[in-house]
Every structure is written in structure tokens, then in C-alpha cells.
Design an enzyme around this catalytic site. Structure first.
Site, short mmCIF file in Angstrom:
data_model
loop_
_atom_site.label_atom_id
_atom_site.label_comp_id
_atom_site.label_asym_id
_atom_site.label_seq_id
_atom_site.Cartn_x
_atom_site.Cartn_y
_atom_site.Cartn_z
N GLU A 98 0.83 -1.22 0.00
CA GLU A 98 0.00 0.00 0.00
C GLU A 98 0.86 1.26 0.00
OE1 GLU A 98 -2.70 -0.64 3.33
OE2 GLU A 98 -3.99 -1.86 2.07
N ASP A 109 -8.16 -8.85 3.97
CA ASP A 109 -7.95 -7.70 4.85
C ASP A 109 -9.08 -7.54 5.85
OD1 ASP A 109 -6.93 -5.41 5.92
OD2 ASP A 109 -7.41 -4.10 4.23
N GLU A 134 -12.65 -2.11 11.96
CA GLU A 134 -12.55 -1.36 10.70
C GLU A 134 -13.63 -1.76 9.70
OE1 GLU A 134 -8.74 -1.75 8.79
OE2 GLU A 134 -9.43 -0.72 6.99
C1 GCV Z 1 -2.50 0.91 8.28
C2 GCV Z 1 -6.03 -1.88 5.57
C3 GCV Z 1 -6.39 -0.56 6.18
C4 GCV Z 1 -5.23 0.41 6.18
C5 GCV Z 1 -4.09 -0.26 6.92
C6 GCV Z 1 -3.75 -1.56 6.21
C7 GCV Z 1 -2.68 -2.34 6.93
O1 GCV Z 1 -5.80 -1.73 4.20
O2 GCV Z 1 -7.48 -0.03 5.51
O3 GCV Z 1 -5.63 1.59 6.81
O4 GCV Z 1 -2.98 0.58 6.99
O5 GCV Z 1 -4.90 -2.39 6.17
O6 GCV Z 1 -3.04 -3.27 7.63
O7 GCV Z 1 -1.52 -2.02 6.80
#
Ligand code: GCV
Length: 847
Positions: A308, A387, A415
Site C-alpha cells: 500500500e 484484509d 474497521e
Molecule cells: C495501516 C487496511 C487498512 C489500512 C491499513 C492496512 C494495513 O488496508 O485499511 O488503513 O494501513 O490495512 O493493515 O496495513
């Protein structure tokens, strides 16, 4: 973002503590009154002296904690003595705390069992002594909390003899806090560690958090976002961070940091961060030497790399093992650990490619490096291959690293599961991952994930390390905002200590510690918790589809379309004929082949693949029949209607506890359950509409798109309001809503043409994060409800993130009455409205 400047931080040091934060909510350490006689046989047998044999900081914390518990639960103020003043042989009832070595030195005859390992404890009654014996000082502290748990649940201590050792060495939380005080995916207010680019002056909440963590055996906490700010490693900032470590230390919680792999270049002045460059290795070594000078008990680091957008070793053609090991070697002399995240994937996948599959990424990126990681590296693996969705199969990576230490990463922060505005007790979901038998070797005994992460390898080798990481993201507002969500933090710790505990047993323990032992309270709260995941899954993404939320945004409201046709790879592959990702070996992406053979065979076959993972593994037509004979599409309709109904039923269940739980918790939970009941309808409507349009197959029960009690706003008489299109279309009736712009006040109205009677009137409107529009609902000129749209839902657009409702119950309506909604917009929030729903009231007969 501001730098954590040393001068400013010093100025903050002397600032008065922030009284608004206090030391935080006591959570499950409420120490509610119990009946002493039920625990000790007779009130007179309650020990009145606590003897702390050791001087260690942790043992002092243990003694202090017992004294607190005695005061709260037993209404006794005990004397706290040391070993010398409490002479052996006296006749008082004592609680004695000490390491095994200390107990042996104090009274050798008392030590009669096998020797205790690190962090372990034994609780025992020996004549007039209640003995809390630890393998080390941390074990003494954990033993004290375990004793307090026994008392809080009013268990008799008459024949006490409980020994306990942690399942795995690593039991950490990760907090995704940013130096500016925000928290990525945090749903309970600002950071308890940082504010405005500084470490907070008042760290009483950090200390209180460490106490909570210790009470369930968590011994590590990485305090900053895995999307890490490299500047946190600057010397002046480390000095500030050391203050947080100081606040943690009395509770045995080791501070850790998330780090950015590019730090040697970003803050170190080097031209590269290539992990195989000797200069880079030297930089890391010097950096961690410095870290340990400031924080002698530093736990280690968490690394998110090549994921990411985070920089990583791939930039230099190096592997995750190269990256992890350069840090591991710098930490090794100090005993520090590297938690290297297995969450490495390409978010620019080609969605046209039917063989592309994000779920494959963990295995594909890591299994070839098995055995190449240093012994103080642990690969930290999210429970599922995508995720943190509402349901995923367990990640196949757990079985693919027989020569590597592993930890499971669970997410306590909700989340993708309602962001603590929806009730979702996650332990039942976590248990499924932990209990999944990877059956790596045919014919061998079961091999659940819980064993793999405890260091038991698929081929029988044992590793020394492994464990549990929970992404908690606690904030300054009630730790997790929703009082009932604290059961998730609690159960994470309890499962990390012992994953064989059942989710139901942990829920009940939590309820008793939090709200006391009233059987009615226990029955209702436990039932709410235990049913909550299933309910949430039912009205969001069933059958392994993923949560079906807006996956490239806020992750809160419904937006199935957001998963499709982009590089993020959370595709549903929905079309006119069917839905689901074909991940089979035979015709699909081959993901299923990453599992050990018996599990792969189970998932590959439509006959044996469990329905609840069907659409994760297979693409099937809407007319496909599930194991119970129902068609897929009808199941989707039915489960969403059932889920919304079940969410609504949570409200009266909780209301029955009024006066039986503390008022503040009662009110906070009620507010959230009422919101959830309305938002479940938003979810239900959006997803059933979306699937009806996609499949072209109507609901057998004619519910979808057929809402006889609703008046949609654009069809009413509008005064000042104008009609706008809504995106995504399925989050509002007919894809439209009305907004009030350019006027101080607007209204919409209609004439009631149906029979006289009592009705519940719900106004479905949109409440933005910013702005607090005012609404007044009138019937026949009389105001029956007035409210502000001030719930600060997590978006500033009209969609499923902001759609919510206000309900007035039992309103008398007569044919010919005018129903009018007056609205005053606020700032950029244009008092948007979707519809008004008038349903006959259940409990009242018409006049
Ligand atoms: C901290 C998901 C979340 C991101 C997070 C990522 C991760 O994609 O939406 O906010 O980043 O996981 O676990 O690194």
C-alpha cells in the site's frame, strides 16, 4: 505534520496534565462489589494483609492492584506488608505475592510444585495463605490479576489451585497512532500517546492502558501507525517516546515501534536503504543501540514494507527476509524482535485478468523465503488472506512457513465490522481462524493455527517464538468508544493467553467483570455479544463475499460496486448470471491450491465447501442451491431481512437492562444499538436492491424495492428542497435524495391519506461528519420531534456512510393530517433527506 520537536516537547513536559482525559475508563477492571462470604467462606476469612515479597516494580504494581480490588470488591482496606514484617507462622489470613524464588526464600515449605516459566503463575491456598506465585515478576503481576478475576466472578477460593502459562511468547497490540494525534482506523477519539506532533504531556491514559493490557496478559504494544513516520526515530523524538515506555513499565508492557524501511535514507542522510548495503546495516545498528539507551526494555519493531505504498526491499530487488534480517541483527544484541508483516500485495492488479488474485499474495510473496528469516524475526500474518473482512478463510500462509516464526494478526478495531457503532463481538470469528485445522500432514493429528503460531511447525519442528498481535487502535474516548466493544480487547488478551478458551466463556467473564454477576445481565449481555457477529454478517456480506463496504474509502457503509473493476483486488466478480471469485485450482486463480491438500480438497469441491465461504472460493449462478436447498439469490435477500430484524431486536433486549448496568454505559450502548438498527436497514436495502438489479431475479417474498410504508422525499411537496442523484445509487430510494441549499430553511410535506391509527414515524436522512442540520417533524401543525444531525458520521457526502434515521414512536395520525419536515441546513450539510416511513405501531391500539 509537525515534527516531534524536542524544545516543544520539553515545554509540554511541564504543562499541567489534561484533566479531560483523566486516567480513563476502568473498563473490565471495575471491581464491582461481590459477596465476600461466597469467595472466602466467611466474611471474617477475607485476608486483611497483602504481603509483597519482592521489591520489583511489577510486584509492587501487583500489590497495589490487589489492594484496589480488595477495596472495590470486598469493601476491605488491606494492610500491605513486606516479607520481613509478615513473619511466617502468624495466624492472620494473608495474600502473599512473590516469584517462586522469593517464596522459597521466605518459606521453603510453601514451594511444592514444578518450577514456573516466564510470565507464568500459580494461585494456591495453603492454610491461611492465598499464594500468588510467579515464574518471574511479570508472572506475579499476571497472577494477581488472575486472582482478582476469580474474586470478581465470585468463585470460591476455598480449594484454590490454578496454574497457568501463556500459550505463546508474543502477545502484543499494535496501535495505528500518528504523531499528529489522529489514529488510522481508530474509532474512539484521539491518540492517548500523541497530540499535535508531540508525545502527550499527560500520559496517565497510557499508564492506564498498560494496566488494562497487563490484566489480560498482553506484554507488548507498538504505539504508532504501521504506515510509519520515519521521523519518530530521530534522537529527540526517541527521548519523548521513552516517556511512554516509562508509563508502560510498571505493568510489564514493553514499548515497540513501527518503522519505515526507508529511514536510513529518509532521516539518516544515506543515499540508499538497500538492506544489503553495509552502511545501511551500520545505520540500523547505531539507531537501535541508541533506542536501547533510551528504552532499555524496548520490545522490537513492526514492519510494513512493499505494501500500500510503503517503501520496501523490492525497490532494490531484495526480499522480505533481507529486509527483516538487517533490522533483526541490529536488535538481536539487545533481545529485540522484528514483526515483519505478511500483508504485502500489489494494489495495482489487472482486474481484466481472471487469474489475478490478491488473496494469493501472502503465500506467493513469503513461502519461498521460508527458513531464511533470522530467529528473532516473526512473520505477522493477518487471519485471512485479504484484509480483516467480516468473514475470510484462514490465510494459507500459516501452513506455508514451516521454518519461520509466525504470529497471527487480529483486528480489535472494527474497521470492516461497523467501526464500533455496530455491535460485533469478534472472538467467535477469531476462534474459527485459530481453530482451523491446517492438516498439513495427512493422517497426522490435527494442526490448528493456534499451534502453528505457538511455534509448532507443520513438519514437527518447533520454533522458539510466535504469538498474537491485535490491532487495537484505542483512543481517548472510552478506549474503544462503545462500552460493549471492550469485550473485543479483553477477549484478544484472553485468547492470546489461552486460545483454547471458548468465545462464550470469555464473553461471560467479561460481562461479569464489567457489569457484575447478576444472572439477568449476564444472560442478556452474553447473548447480545455472542449473536452479534452473525447478525452483522447477515445484513452486510454473507457467504464469504467480504464485507461489501466501500473498500477504497471509509469502510463503513454499503458500497459493493467499489470492490469491482479496480486494482485493489477485492473483486466480487458479480454479473447478470452469478457472483463470487473462482479461486479453484481447476478453473480459477489457483488460490485454493495454496492450502495443504485436505483443506484444499474441501474448498475446491462445491459439495464440501462450507456455504459461509462459498463466494470466497467459487463463482456460482444466482440460481445455485445452497446446502439447505435455497437459491443463492433468495438466501441473500432473506439473510439481509433477517439480519436487520435481529439488529432491531437488540434494542429492546438492551433496554431491559436499564438500571441494572451503570447509567453512562447504558445510554452509550443504547444510542449505538439504535443507530445500528437503522443502519442495518440501510445495509439491507442497499444490498438487496443492488443484487436485485444485478441478477434481475425478484425476491420471492416481494420485499425488495417494495416499501409500502415509505414516502420518498422527492415525491413529497418540496419547499426549498431540490432533488439530487445519490452515489452509490443503492444507498437512497430510487438513487435520489433532497437537499436544502441556498436557503436558511426548507420543508417537505405530504397529506396522510391512509386510515387513522397509531404509527411509528422514521425520518431517513443523512448526517455528515461536519455540520449539525436541525430538523423538526410536525403532524397536523404540532411538533412531534426535533433533533440535530450531529452524530458526526464518517463522511461528508450523501451515501450509505451517512444515511441514518430518527424515529418517533406511537404517533396518532388521522386521514387528512399534514406531515411536515422542517429543516435548517448547517455549513456544508444541506439537511439531506431520503424518505419518511410510517409503520403501524406494534403496541398501541388505534384511538
Ligand atoms: C495501516 C487496511 C487498512 C489500512 C491499513 C492496512 C494495513 O488496508 O485499511 O488503513 O494501513 O490495512 O493493515 O496495513
Amino acid at each position: 505534520m509537525l515534527l516531534l520537536a524536542a524544545a516543544a516537547a520539553c515545554a509540554q513536559d511541564s504543562a499541567p496534565s489534561d484533566p479531560a482525559l483523566g486516567a480513563g475508563d476502568p473498563a473490565w477492571l471495575a471491581y464491582n462489589a461481590v459477596q465476600p462470604a461466597a469467595v472466602f467462606g466467611a466474611e471474617s476469612s477475607v485476608p486483611d494483609t497483602i504481603v509483597a515479597l519482592g521489591q520489583d516494580l511489577l510486584e509492587q504494581s501487583a500489590a497495589r492492584e490487589l489492594a484496589l480490588g480488595w477495596r472495590g470488591m470486598l469493601a476491605h482496606v488491606p494492610r500491605v506488608a513486606d516479607g520481613a514484617t509478615a513473619a511466617p507462622g502468624n495466624r492472620q489470613n494473608l495474600v502473599v505475592l512473590g516469584t517462586q524464588a522469593e517464596v522459597r526464600a521466605w518459606r521453603p515449605a510453601l514451594v511444592n510444585g514444578p518450577s514456573l516459566g516466564p510470565d507464568s503463575y500459580r494461585l494456591r491456598r495453603a492454610a491461611n495463605i492465598l499464594l500468588v506465585e510467579g515464574g518471574d515478576a511479570r508472572g506475579v503481576l499476571y497472577g494477581a490479576f488472575a486472582l482478582l478475576r476469580q474474586i470478581a466472578q465470585q468463585h470460591s477460593l476455598q480449594a484454590l489451585d490454578i496454574g497457568s502459562a501463556p500459550w505463546a511468547a508474543v502477545r502484543w497490540t499494535n496501535e495505528w497512532d500518528n504523531p499528529n494525534g489522529t489514529i488510522e482506523r481508530g474509532y474512539a477519539g484521539p491518540s492517548i500517546f500523541f497530540a499535535d506532533g508531540h508525545v502527550r504531556a499527560d500520559l496517565s491514559r497510557a499508564a492506564a492502558y498498560a494496566r488494562l493490557l497487563a490484566s489480560v496478559g498482553i506484554d507488548g504494544c507498538a504505539i504508532n501507525n504501521v504506515n510509519a513516520d520515519p521521523r519518530l526515530l530521530l534522537p529527540e523524538n526517541l527521548k519523548q517516546i521513552a516517556r511512554i515506555a516509562d508509563a508502560f513499565r510498571p505493568y510489564g508492557v514493553r514499548l515497540s515501534l513501527s518503522i519505515d524501511m526507508s529511514s536510513p535514507k529518509a532521516i539518516g542522510g544515506l543515499s540508499s536503504f538497500d538492506p544489503l548495503d553495509p552502511q545501511v546495516a551500520a545505520w540500523w545498528q547505531a539507531k537501535f543501540d541508541q533506542v536501547y539507551r533510551d528504552i532499555p526494555d524496548f520490545g522490537g519493531v513492526v514492519i510494513k514494507a512493499d505494501s500500500e505504498g510503503q517503501p520496501g526491499p523490492s525497490q532494490y530487488g531484495r526480499s522480505p527476509a533481507d529486509a527483516a534480517n538487517v533490522i533483526a541483527r541490529a536488535l538481536a544484541p539487545h533481545g529485540g524482535l522484528v514483526l515483519y508483516r505478511g500483508f504485502v500485495y500489489n494494489h495495482h492488479l489487472d482486474w481484466h485478468d481472471m487469474k489475478a488474485d490478491r488473496a494469493r499474495a501472502g503465500y506467493d510473496n513469503f513461502h519461498k523465503y521460508d527458513g531464511k528469516f533470522d530467529s528473532n524475526v516473526i512473520v505477522q500474518i493477518k487471519y485471512g488472506p485479504i484484509d480483516f473482512q467480516v468473514r475470510e478463510p484462514v490465510s494459507p500462509l500459516f501452513a506455508a512457513l514451516p521454518g519461520t516464526n509466525e504470529a497471527i494478526e487480529l483486528q480489535i478495531a472494527q474497521e470492516y465490522t461497523g467501526q464500533q457503532r455496530h455491535l460485533v463481538y469478534l472472538a467467535p470469528m477469531w476462534k474459527i481462524s485459530l481453530d482451523t485445522d491446517m492438516r498439513a500432514s495427512l493422517g497426522a493429528p490435527p494442526l490448528p493455527v493456534s499451534e502453528l503460531i505457538a511455534g509448532k511447525s507443520v513438519d514437527g519442528q518447533r520454533h522458539s517464538l510466535g504469538g498474537f498481535v491485535g490491532v487495537a487502535n484505542v483512543g481517548a474516548e472510552g478506549w474503544l468508544g462503545n462500552p460493549l466493544a471492550l469485550a473485543n480487547l479483553y477477549s484478544f488478551g484472553r485468547l492470546a493467553w489461552n486460545p483454547r478458551l471458548s468465545a462464550a466463556a470469555i464473553a461471560d467473564e467479561w460481562t461479569r467483570l464489567t457489569f457484575g454477576n447478576d444472572p439477568t445481565v449476564r444472560a442478556i449481555v452474553d447473548r447480545l455479544q455472542m449473536n452479534s457477529w452473525h447478525i452483522y454478517e447477515s445484513y452486510t456480506g454473507p457467504l464469504g463475499l467480504g464485507t461489501l463496504t466501500d473498500i477504497i474509502g471509509i469502510h463503513f457503509g454499503p458500497d459493493p460496486e467499489s470492490a469491482e473493476r479496480n486494482g485493489w483486488g477485492q473483486w466480487l466478480r458479480a454479473d447478470r448470471q452469478g457472483v463470487g471469485m473462482d479461486r479453484t485450482v481447476a478453473t480459477g486463480t489457483g488460490f485454493i491450491g495454496q492450502y495443504p491438500a485436505p483443506l484444499a480438497a474441501q474448498y475446491e469441491s462445491l459439495q464440501t465447501c462450507p456455504d459461509n465461504l462459498l463466494l470466497f472460493m467459487h463463482h456460482v449462478p444466482y440460481t445455485y442451491r445452497l446446502h439447505d436447498g435455497k437459491t443463492l439469490i433468495q438466501y441473500i435477500y432473506d439473510t439481509h431481512y433477517w439480519g436487520a430484524q435481529a439488529a432491531a431486536a437488540q434494542v429492546p433486549a438492551w433496554e431491559s437492562l436499564r438500571g441494572k448496568v451503570p447509567d453512562a454505559a447504558y445510554a452509550e450502548v443504547l444510542k449505538r444499538l439504535q443507530f445500528q438498527a437503522g443502519h442495518a436497514i440501510v445495509w439491507r436495502d442497499a444490498l438487496t436492491r443492488w443484487f436485485a438489479r444485478m441478477s434481475g431475479i425478484p425476491d420471492d417474498l416481494h420485499r425488495v424495492g417494495n416499501d409500502p410504508y415509505r414516502m420518498v422525499a422527492p415525491a413529497m411537496k418540496l419547499d426549498g428542497y431540490t432533488t439530487v442523484d445519490v452515489t452509490p445509487w443503492e444507498t437512497a430510494s430510487d438513487g435520489k435524495a433532497v437537499v436544502c441549499t441556498g436557503r436558511a430553511e426548507c420543508s417537505l410535506s405530504f397529506t396522510w391519506e391512509k386510515p387513522d391509527g397509531w404509527y411509528d414515524i422514521a425520518v431517513q436522512y443523512f448526517d455528515f461528519r461536519n455540520g449539525a442540520s436541525q430538523y423538526t417533524l410536525q403532524v397536523a401543525g404540532r411538533a412531534i420531534g426535533s433533533w440535530a444531525a450531529d452524530a458526526a458520521l464518517p463522511d461528508n457526502r450523501i451515501n450509505g456512510n451517512t444515511s441514518t434515521r430518527y424515529t418517533v414512536q406511537n404517533v396518532a395520525l388521522h386521514r387528512g393530517d399534514t406531515v411536515r419536515l422542517l429543516a435548517r441546513p448547517d455549513g456544508r450539510e444541506p439537511a439531506p433527506v431520503d424518505y419518511i416511513e410510517l409503520t403501524p405501531s406494534a403496541a398501541v391500539e388505534p384511538q
